[in-house]
Write an enzyme that holds these catalytic residues in place. Structure first.
Site, PDB file in Angstrom:
ATOM      1  N   ARG A  51       0.817  -1.216   0.000  1.00  0.00           N
ATOM      2  CA  ARG A  51       0.000   0.000   0.000  1.00  0.00           C
ATOM      3  C   ARG A  51       0.851   1.268   0.000  1.00  0.00           C
ATOM      4  O   ARG A  51       0.388   2.324  -0.401  1.00  0.00           O
ATOM      5  CB  ARG A  51      -0.943  -0.013   1.198  1.00  0.00           C
ATOM      6  CG  ARG A  51      -2.146  -0.907   0.922  1.00  0.00           C
ATOM      7  CD  ARG A  51      -3.222  -0.710   1.914  1.00  0.00           C
ATOM      8  NE  ARG A  51      -2.718  -1.055   3.239  1.00  0.00           N
ATOM      9  CZ  ARG A  51      -3.482  -1.305   4.287  1.00  0.00           C
ATOM     10  NH1 ARG A  51      -4.786  -1.242   4.175  1.00  0.00           N
ATOM     11  NH2 ARG A  51      -2.976  -1.612   5.449  1.00  0.00           N
ATOM     12  N   HIS A 180      10.043 -23.454   4.768  1.00  0.00           N
ATOM     13  CA  HIS A 180      11.417 -23.239   4.306  1.00  0.00           C
ATOM     14  C   HIS A 180      12.361 -24.366   4.744  1.00  0.00           C
ATOM     15  O   HIS A 180      13.423 -24.538   4.164  1.00  0.00           O
ATOM     16  CB  HIS A 180      11.933 -21.839   4.682  1.00  0.00           C
ATOM     17  CG  HIS A 180      12.379 -21.702   6.104  1.00  0.00           C
ATOM     18  ND1 HIS A 180      11.510 -21.461   7.127  1.00  0.00           N
ATOM     19  CD2 HIS A 180      13.605 -21.759   6.671  1.00  0.00           C
ATOM     20  CE1 HIS A 180      12.189 -21.385   8.259  1.00  0.00           C
ATOM     21  NE2 HIS A 180      13.467 -21.558   8.013  1.00  0.00           N
ATOM     22  N   LYS A 184      15.983 -26.512   2.844  1.00  0.00           N
ATOM     23  CA  LYS A 184      17.337 -26.605   3.414  1.00  0.00           C
ATOM     24  C   LYS A 184      18.069 -27.770   2.762  1.00  0.00           C
ATOM     25  O   LYS A 184      17.503 -28.843   2.575  1.00  0.00           O
ATOM     26  CB  LYS A 184      17.272 -26.817   4.931  1.00  0.00           C
ATOM     27  CG  LYS A 184      16.865 -25.553   5.689  1.00  0.00           C
ATOM     28  CD  LYS A 184      16.923 -25.792   7.181  1.00  0.00           C
ATOM     29  CE  LYS A 184      16.324 -24.622   7.952  1.00  0.00           C
ATOM     30  NZ  LYS A 184      17.222 -23.492   8.138  1.00  0.00           N
ATOM     31  N   GLU A 218      17.237 -22.928  19.319  1.00  0.00           N
ATOM     32  CA  GLU A 218      17.694 -21.595  18.906  1.00  0.00           C
ATOM     33  C   GLU A 218      18.142 -20.820  20.130  1.00  0.00           C
ATOM     34  O   GLU A 218      17.623 -21.044  21.231  1.00  0.00           O
ATOM     35  CB  GLU A 218      16.555 -20.846  18.222  1.00  0.00           C
ATOM     36  CG  GLU A 218      16.074 -21.518  16.955  1.00  0.00           C
ATOM     37  CD  GLU A 218      14.914 -20.754  16.333  1.00  0.00           C
ATOM     38  OE1 GLU A 218      15.152 -19.904  15.477  1.00  0.00           O
ATOM     39  OE2 GLU A 218      13.766 -21.006  16.737  1.00  0.00           O
ATOM     40  N   ASP A 236       4.525 -22.736  15.894  1.00  0.00           N
ATOM     41  CA  ASP A 236       5.591 -22.057  15.140  1.00  0.00           C
ATOM     42  C   ASP A 236       6.599 -23.046  14.552  1.00  0.00           C
ATOM     43  O   ASP A 236       7.107 -22.829  13.454  1.00  0.00           O
ATOM     44  CB  ASP A 236       6.316 -21.082  16.087  1.00  0.00           C
ATOM     45  CG  ASP A 236       7.305 -20.186  15.365  1.00  0.00           C
ATOM     46  OD1 ASP A 236       6.925 -19.593  14.343  1.00  0.00           O
ATOM     47  OD2 ASP A 236       8.467 -20.086  15.819  1.00  0.00           O
ATOM     48  N   HIS A 241       7.591 -27.161  10.426  1.00  0.00           N
ATOM     49  CA  HIS A 241       8.966 -27.574  10.139  1.00  0.00           C
ATOM     50  C   HIS A 241       9.293 -28.968  10.677  1.00  0.00           C
ATOM     51  O   HIS A 241       9.836 -29.811   9.986  1.00  0.00           O
ATOM     52  CB  HIS A 241       9.970 -26.589  10.748  1.00  0.00           C
ATOM     53  CG  HIS A 241       9.731 -25.162  10.351  1.00  0.00           C
ATOM     54  ND1 HIS A 241       9.311 -24.785   9.102  1.00  0.00           N
ATOM     55  CD2 HIS A 241       9.871 -24.007  11.050  1.00  0.00           C
ATOM     56  CE1 HIS A 241       9.199 -23.477   9.048  1.00  0.00           C
ATOM     57  NE2 HIS A 241       9.531 -22.973  10.224  1.00  0.00           N
ATOM     58  N   LYS A 342      13.334 -21.632  22.153  1.00  0.00           N
ATOM     59  CA  LYS A 342      14.077 -20.376  22.026  1.00  0.00           C
ATOM     60  C   LYS A 342      14.955 -20.227  23.267  1.00  0.00           C
ATOM     61  O   LYS A 342      14.638 -20.780  24.325  1.00  0.00           O
ATOM     62  CB  LYS A 342      13.112 -19.184  21.982  1.00  0.00           C
ATOM     63  CG  LYS A 342      12.052 -19.269  20.889  1.00  0.00           C
ATOM     64  CD  LYS A 342      12.613 -18.920  19.542  1.00  0.00           C
ATOM     65  CE  LYS A 342      11.518 -18.924  18.482  1.00  0.00           C
ATOM     66  NZ  LYS A 342      12.037 -18.981  17.128  1.00  0.00           N
TER      67      LYS A 342
HETATM   68  C1  BG6 Z   1      10.450 -19.713  11.438  1.00  0.00           C
HETATM   69  C2  BG6 Z   1       9.903 -19.482  12.817  1.00  0.00           C
HETATM   70  O1  BG6 Z   1       9.483 -20.342  10.645  1.00  0.00           O
HETATM   71  O2  BG6 Z   1      11.604 -20.534  11.512  1.00  0.00           O
HETATM   72  C3  BG6 Z   1      10.963 -18.851  13.692  1.00  0.00           C
HETATM   73  O3  BG6 Z   1       8.772 -18.642  12.745  1.00  0.00           O
HETATM   74  C4  BG6 Z   1      12.217 -19.648  13.682  1.00  0.00           C
HETATM   75  O4  BG6 Z   1      10.488 -18.711  15.017  1.00  0.00           O
HETATM   76  C5  BG6 Z   1      12.658 -19.964  12.263  1.00  0.00           C
HETATM   77  O5  BG6 Z   1      13.220 -18.881  14.327  1.00  0.00           O
HETATM   78  C6  BG6 Z   1      13.811 -20.933  12.261  1.00  0.00           C
HETATM   79  O6  BG6 Z   1      14.328 -21.028  10.972  1.00  0.00           O
HETATM   80  P1  BG6 Z   1      15.858 -21.365  10.733  1.00  0.00           P
HETATM   81  O7  BG6 Z   1      15.954 -21.505   9.251  1.00  0.00           O
HETATM   82  O8  BG6 Z   1      16.632 -20.220  11.296  1.00  0.00           O
HETATM   83  O9  BG6 Z   1      16.092 -22.632  11.466  1.00  0.00           O
END
Ligand code: BG6
Length: 493
Positions: A51, A180, A184, A218, A236, A241, A342
């Site tokens: 926008r 994603h 990888k 993480e 999440d 994942h 986390k």
């Molecule tokens: C994302 C999550 O999809 O993946 C994040 O929302 C997370 O919370 C991230 O940190 C981790 O991705 P990667 O590629 O850094 O392992």
């Protein structure tokens, strides 16, 4: 890498949410790397929309800044950046008020040989209005592609609603749901490892495997990320994942790399997951939330400290450990332990396949029983695979065994940059390959399994257990696995 580059067809990639974080951090840097490697050229266009009122030049500056900020210095080549930003243009667009905004149609080329792709890097409540806008403005083509990304709902019902919205216009074979993790390198390597070698598949079952551990730890915190508090670690990381990782480990060999052949097999795994319901939720799952630490040398804020005032007291989990079972012939009796969080002790994502011990040891008991083999698949950092084996400790004087890793480090073996997940995925969209994207039924099967866990937590009067930032989570996560006579794998090599 250039010797293996196969250029893609020319494209018009429209990015909705062009000035957002995802576009800057991931999409632009990924496209830059592929452009730099010669996978596409100036005949490909990237059209940003949002926008905000920006000119083409403003958007080109956004692209330039994104590269400066998010591409490693050694890959920033000014001459290439100058050429790359020229393929960026911008259309200011408000899909809720299309007549008042510019028209995207001028930016798109009619030539049917130019692939048309729409990346919706926006909140999911905009997916349906955008799809309808594209149809109303005749920008939809049967061969166009649409890319969407999580959060694809917060439970099964909301995810179905989102999918229904997109499906009003786009057919399933046009929809690319990004996870994603599937982009990888090491995750794709799981396919190569399992199905490109004869070695593993014969022992890849409950007769030889004791259990499997999946860890995504993480060190970053989450309290300042607005979205996270609505989500929590289960939604999440586990729902998407980590269940995708489980599928890659546990699925039957697909007949081909055809998208549906692979996704059919993944779906079977998700559907074979034993539901965790009622009393089993407390027994087989652990949720935690990190608390801060303050000492003379460190000071790390806790999750609650990071939250804005109106969210204080939140019971959102920043850590989950759980024990899952895949109820089929291959995996009967083999637990899959998941762990993600986390502010953990280390940033590490890995899968540990723990094999069963040898049936009988011929070695002197005084030296201790030989350790059972382990296959460690490391997603990050230092992507690679290690097979932990017993060998004879060198030297005279007795027969002592020692565990050593047979190590395959991708960085050392290939001596080249490992591409980011988005590089692969963004161009798979152009190639029309859905193999590494989630099909609707997979997504829904994953929600179906996760929802009862979430609901039981919501009903429970107990809050998540706290763990100190910089550790491996609450003690009950350790108890979860130790109760079964096993321990979490930690790399001490
Ligand atoms: C994302 C999550 O999809 O993946 C994040 O929302 C997370 O919370 C991230 O940190 C981790 O991705 P990667 O590629 O850094 O392992």
């Amino acid at each position: 890498m250039s010797s293996r580059i196969i250029p893609v067809q020319p494209f018009d990639y429209v990015v909705f949410g062009a000035t957002g974080d995802l576009t800057k951090r991931k999409l632009i840097p990924a496209l830059y790397q592929r452009f730099k490697d010669g996978q596409f050229d100036d005949n490909c266009h990237i059209i940003g929309t949002s926008r905000s009122k920006l000119s083409n030049e403003d958007f080109q500056k956004v692209a330039r800044d994104a590269i400066t900020s998010f591409v490693e210095k050694e890959y920033q080549d000014q001459a290439i950046i100058d050429r790359f930003v020229q393929i960026f243009s911008y259309v200011s667009l408000d899909v809720s008020n299309p007549d008042a905004s510019d028209d995207l149609s001028h930016a798109l080329r009619e030539d049917p040989n130019i692939v048309r792709a729409f990346y919706l890097a926006v909140a999911p409540d905009l997916f349906e209005p955008i799809a309808e806008y594209l149809a109303a403005k005749n920008l939809y083509r049967r061969d166009a592609r649409v890319v969407i990304e999580k959060p694809l709902g917060h439970d099964l019902a909301s995810s179905m609603e989102i999918n229904d919205g997109v499906a009003k216009i786009f057919k399933e074979d046009q929809i690319y749901r990004i996870d994603h993790y599937l982009g990888k390198e090491t995750v794709q390597n799981l396919l190569a490892l399992r199905f490109g070698n004869t070695l593993f598949e014969p022992v890849w079952n409950s007769a030889h495997i004791d259990h499997v551990q999946l860890t995504v730890a993480e060190t970053v915190g989450a309290g300042t990320r607005g979205y996270y508090d609505e989500s929590g670690a289960l939604r999440d990381m586990i729902q998407n994942h980590m269940l995708q990782l489980l599928c890659m480990v546990a699925m039957e060999p697909p007949a081909s790399d055809d998208a549906n052949a692979l996704r059919d097999e993944k779906l079977k795994v998700l559907r074979a997951l034993k539901p965790i319901v009622n009393g089993d939720v407390a027994k087989n799952t652990v949720r935690g939330q990190y608390k801060g630490v303050r000492s003379e040398t460190t000071s790390v804020a806790g999750y609650q400290d990071e939250l804005p005032d109106d969210k204080k007291g939140s019971r959102t989990e920043t850590f989950v450990a759980l024990k899952a079972e895949v109820e089929n012939w291959r995996w009967s009796g083999v637990p899959f332990y998941f762990r993600t969080g986390k502010r953990m002790a280390d940033r590490v994502s890995e899968i540990c396949i723990q094999f069963k011990p040898i049936p009988h040891s011929m070695f002197d008991h005084a030296e201790g029983a030989p350790k059972a083999n382990k296959l460690i698949i490391r997603l990050q950092p230092d992507e690679g695979v290690s097979l932990m084996m017993m060998i004879k400790d060198p030297g005279p004087g007795g027969m002592r065994l020692r565990e050593v890793p047979l190590n395959l480090s991708f960085a050392q073996t290939f001596n080249e940059r490992m591409p980011e997940a988005y590089e692969r995925l963004l161009l798979d969209v152009i190639r029309g390959s859905q193999t590494l994207f989630m099909r609707r039924d997979e997504l829904e099967a994953a929600w179906k399994w996760v929802d009862p866990i979430r609901e039981a937590w919501d009903r429970s009067s107990e809050a998540p257990q706290s763990y100190v930032a910089g550790t491996w989570g609450p003690s009950s996560a350790i108890a979860l696995i130790e109760r079964d006579g096993r321990t979490w794998y930690e790399d001490d090599n």
